[in-house]
Design a protein around this motif. Sequence first.
Motif: not given
Lengths: 148, 361
Positions: A60, B97, A44, A54-55
């Motif tokens: 974000i 994503e 990540e 990437v959340k």
Amino acid sequence: MNPVRAMLLCCMLILLSMEVAAADRQVVLVAASTSPLHNLDSLELRKIYLGFIVKRDGEIVKGLRNTEDNNLNSIFLQTVVAMSEKSYKNRLLSQTLRQGIPRPAEYDRIENLSAALSTKPYSVSYMWKDDAVRSSKIKILRVLWHQN
Amino acid sequence: MAIYTRYWILFIVALTAPFHDVSAGHDSHQGLLVFLNGGPVYNQVTSEDGIQENNFILGTDIIYSYLKGDFRFLAEYILSTEESELERFQLGWQADEDTIGWLGRFHSPSRYWNSAYHHGLYLQTSITRPLVEKFEDEGGIVPTHVSGLMLEAMHKLQGTAGFQTTFSFGATSVIGEHELEPFDVLDARSGHEAAVDLRLAYLPDQLGENQFGLLLNWSNMVVDGNHIAEQQGLESVEQGSVGVYADWRKQDWRILANLTYITNQMIKQVQEQTDSFSAVYIQAEYELNQDWKVFGRIEDTAGADNSEYLELFPFAVLERQMLGLRFDFYTNNALTVELSNVKLQADEFGQAWLQWTAVLP
């Protein structure tokens, strides 16, 4: 005590303490102390710094670069993105060109970086552990690198 | 009207966007990139060939991007001694994503080279592009711009591998007086028909750049003022293409290759006719060290002699043998020299390019 012997002993002690200090040197992943972020795995983190999405909690996560010193930058390039400076720079340019994702913001002063993290709860950065420990605005998420 | 609109857009972007990547509030981010290029080209031709012997090209490509939450905006504008055009104008929505949808004008996803480099000449190693990757206004023979919808999705596979799907649907080019003319959002006219594009790519590392894949396109191009087409009695061309490509880096080497089969349904006033041809290129690059890179490319086109479609493009480069050298210097600057032997339908000659490229900031 013989003054020469005393001087040698002092030198040895200084060298030893420097060695101990160096052996403790660590680079850590950090976020603002108020950040809801807990941890990010290596994949990540690499995604974040390569300009992929990437959340967390629907937000974000952004990576801020710490360009305060060259050693730290080298460790970041080697440990997080596994690329040379030139390749990394070109990858970021490509991501902006292809996907419209702006490059990570860069900070060359630790105070500015800490302030930026404080205003961006879904942002992460990296710094020497000593610097992170000194700041009350920062929390350590994990160790990225430590000197062998 | 259109030309003034273009310059106003440039002016507004220059005024409103600072010359750095900046944070614009805690959850938004914007960036500006400026690619610069300049240099001479020499064609070893006689004046009777109808090709300019010497030319000097100067250009700038401006990319503005804005990100706020799941919303994205991207605009690319090119201004050069050859053209002034809003190349891309895209509004994006990040669904999750790995999935993003775009609305606007973009580069056709079935042309891999364009999807990788767009107009950022500094990032591509060679100066010239292969035939099937050329933009319409640079002598391209296939549509490279689409105005409509695009969907990009990455599917995670085992380990770090990924499978990327890019699909688009929208308005394609018309066969204009001198070249293919894409839909221009600043000078919108009717007559542009539909195109469908699909790129399927396998990436052994979804965060890496190594990949190979399949490229599919179908476009319906209407004739709009092209004299050769009118002489042929041509009204429109339904073009289908299937291609395979690979972009692979290993240590100091990089190979970029593509094979595309193109079939054209030529719809004429009194009859229909089908012709087809194939285009192939392979480009090899080798990094001598951090600053120097040597590269070469071979391009060929099979079935060109019998293609009425290719007759519409008398200056299309059907074959090329090229060698080049690139030197990166200072920060974000590069100097490239390229020597080629090129073959058109009715001509063959040597070509030399020298180009400086840079990117700011």
